[in-house]
Design a protein around this motif. Structure first.
Motif: not given
Length: 402
Positions: A51-52, A188-189, A194-196
């Motif tokens: 989320x952004x 946090x996760x 990493x995906x972001x």
């Protein structure tokens, strides 16, 4: 309306404006946020990991100018959705690039980096700490015949240190290595973070993405860390007296640098001119919290003794302190209202009950008792010295004082 987002929101805003968060053009609304959390995609099915979002106060209009902390306009948000939880969605339009902050001169947009690459392959290495294995980076870049782009993720207090680490690594990597700081706030996760990072690296033209190792954090011993001892309680509960006694005891020990922020003294100086409305009382506590956090940032011990009746504002102060790497100790001086009234030398409670003092905590305005206090003291049947000893014992037990 004008509004200054919080640090994480400002970091996300910079990435929205630069194109690093492509295909996003603004802050997400309820449907997109729900889809991201449930499926890892936007509502239209476009892959997106995190989320952004942006929160605005009640009464925000349909067009909001977003400012940096110094009041410089950064962007205009056209609000297309007002959520019940304060979330506001809509596209943003930039009014100018951020000009301040460490290493601002090194910041580049994805378009500028892709132009500098001139079509050559790029190995983008995202960093939240020093790189351990430069040989791997060099070998991978050689295999791909790629330009190395070191991308220090320069969000928060540790950001400048990560950029310095990238500049130091650049000197040991092949000529032409680029350093491009990006203020990407961590998620946090780890998988989502990493995906972001991969999304951002791709926006900057990455042919291949390497995620640098997470820094190993070994906190210093408690007696060297910053600490805020935050007393809260009703007027007349004894919190200021205990706080002063604690200050005196610590000064006698001489093992810590002590900053003392008493509520009444702060009112005369730091918060002069503020009323006793809820908004101004909250602002007063935030100011106390800010000063205390700045003292603790550099290893000092700050003692605060305001009434601080609202749980949400106390939580804000705790966050301020912990966000600079310091510790926070909440002491609830839980002396009952009846005892506080009995001790009332200034006659404040009597005036409040007579309606002469509006919005008086405990009488015409609520006191939200903390459920997260680290220490609770009722001074009805104990001396000031005994109360101070209890706080000092907690500090010794936690290793903050030796």
């Amino acid at each position: 309306m004008e509004w200054t987002p919080d640090p994480r929101e400002l970091a996300d805003l910079e990435l929205l404006l630069s194109g690093a968060f492509q295909p996003l053009t603004g802050f997400l609304g309820h449907e997109d946020v729900h889809a991201v959390l449930e499926r890892g995609t936007l509502a239209d099915g476009t892959p997106w990991p995190a989320p952004v979002t942006l929160r605005l106060p009640e009464g925000a209009g349909d067009e909001v100018t977003l400012l940096d902390p110094e009041g410089v306009p950064l962007a205009v948000l056209t609000v297309t959705e007002h959520g019940p939880d304060g979330l506001a969605a809509g596209p943003v339009k930039g009014l100018g690039a951020p000009e301040h902050g460490p290493f601002a001169r090194l910041h580049r947009t994805p378009a500028q980096v892709r132009e500098a690459l001139a079509g050559r392959p790029a190995l983008v290495v995202t960093m939240r700490g020093p790189l351990d294995d430069l040989d791997e980076v060099t070998a991978t870049a050689k295999e791909l015949d790629a330009v190395i782009v070191l991308m220090p993720l320069s969000y928060g207090e540790d950001g400048p240190g990560v950029v310095r680490a990238a500049l130091k690594a650049r000197d040991r990597l092949p000529e032409g290595t680029l350093v491009v700081p990006v203020p990407l706030a961590p998620r946090e996760e780890p998988e989502i973070d990493l995906e972001l990072r991969e999304h951002v690296a791709s926006a900057y033209g990455a042919t291949e993405h390497l995620a640098g190792p997470e820094p190993v954090r070994i906190p210093g011993p408690p007696h060297r860390r910053g600490l805020v001892v935050f007393f809260t309680g009703l007027s007349g509960s004894g919190k200021s007296t205990i706080a002063r006694g604690l200050r005196d005891a610590l000064l006698e020990l001489g093992s810590r640098t002590v900053t003392y922020l008493d509520g009444d003294v702060v009112r005369k100086l730091l918060s002069k001119g503020l009323s006793f409305s809820k908004e101004d009382r909250d602002l007063n506590i935030r100011r106390i919290g800010f000063v205390a956090a700045e003292a603790a940032r550099h290893g000092g011990l700050a003692i605060c003794a305001p009434i601080a009746p609202y749980a949400a504002t106390r939580a804000e102060v705790r966050h301020m302190v912990e966000s600079v790497g310091a510790d926070f100790l909440l002491v609830h001086v839980a002396t009952p209202l009846e005892e506080c009234e009995r001790r009332d030398r200034k006659g404040l409670y009597a005036k409040a009950r007579a309606g002469l003092i509006p919005e008086f905590t405990g009488i015409s305005d609520p006191y939200e008792e903390p459920d997260d206090a680290d220490l609770v003291i009722d001074t009805t049947h104990i001396s000031v010295e005994a109360a101070v000893d209890r706080v000092l014992g907690t500090l010794r037990g936690g290793g903050w004082v030796r």
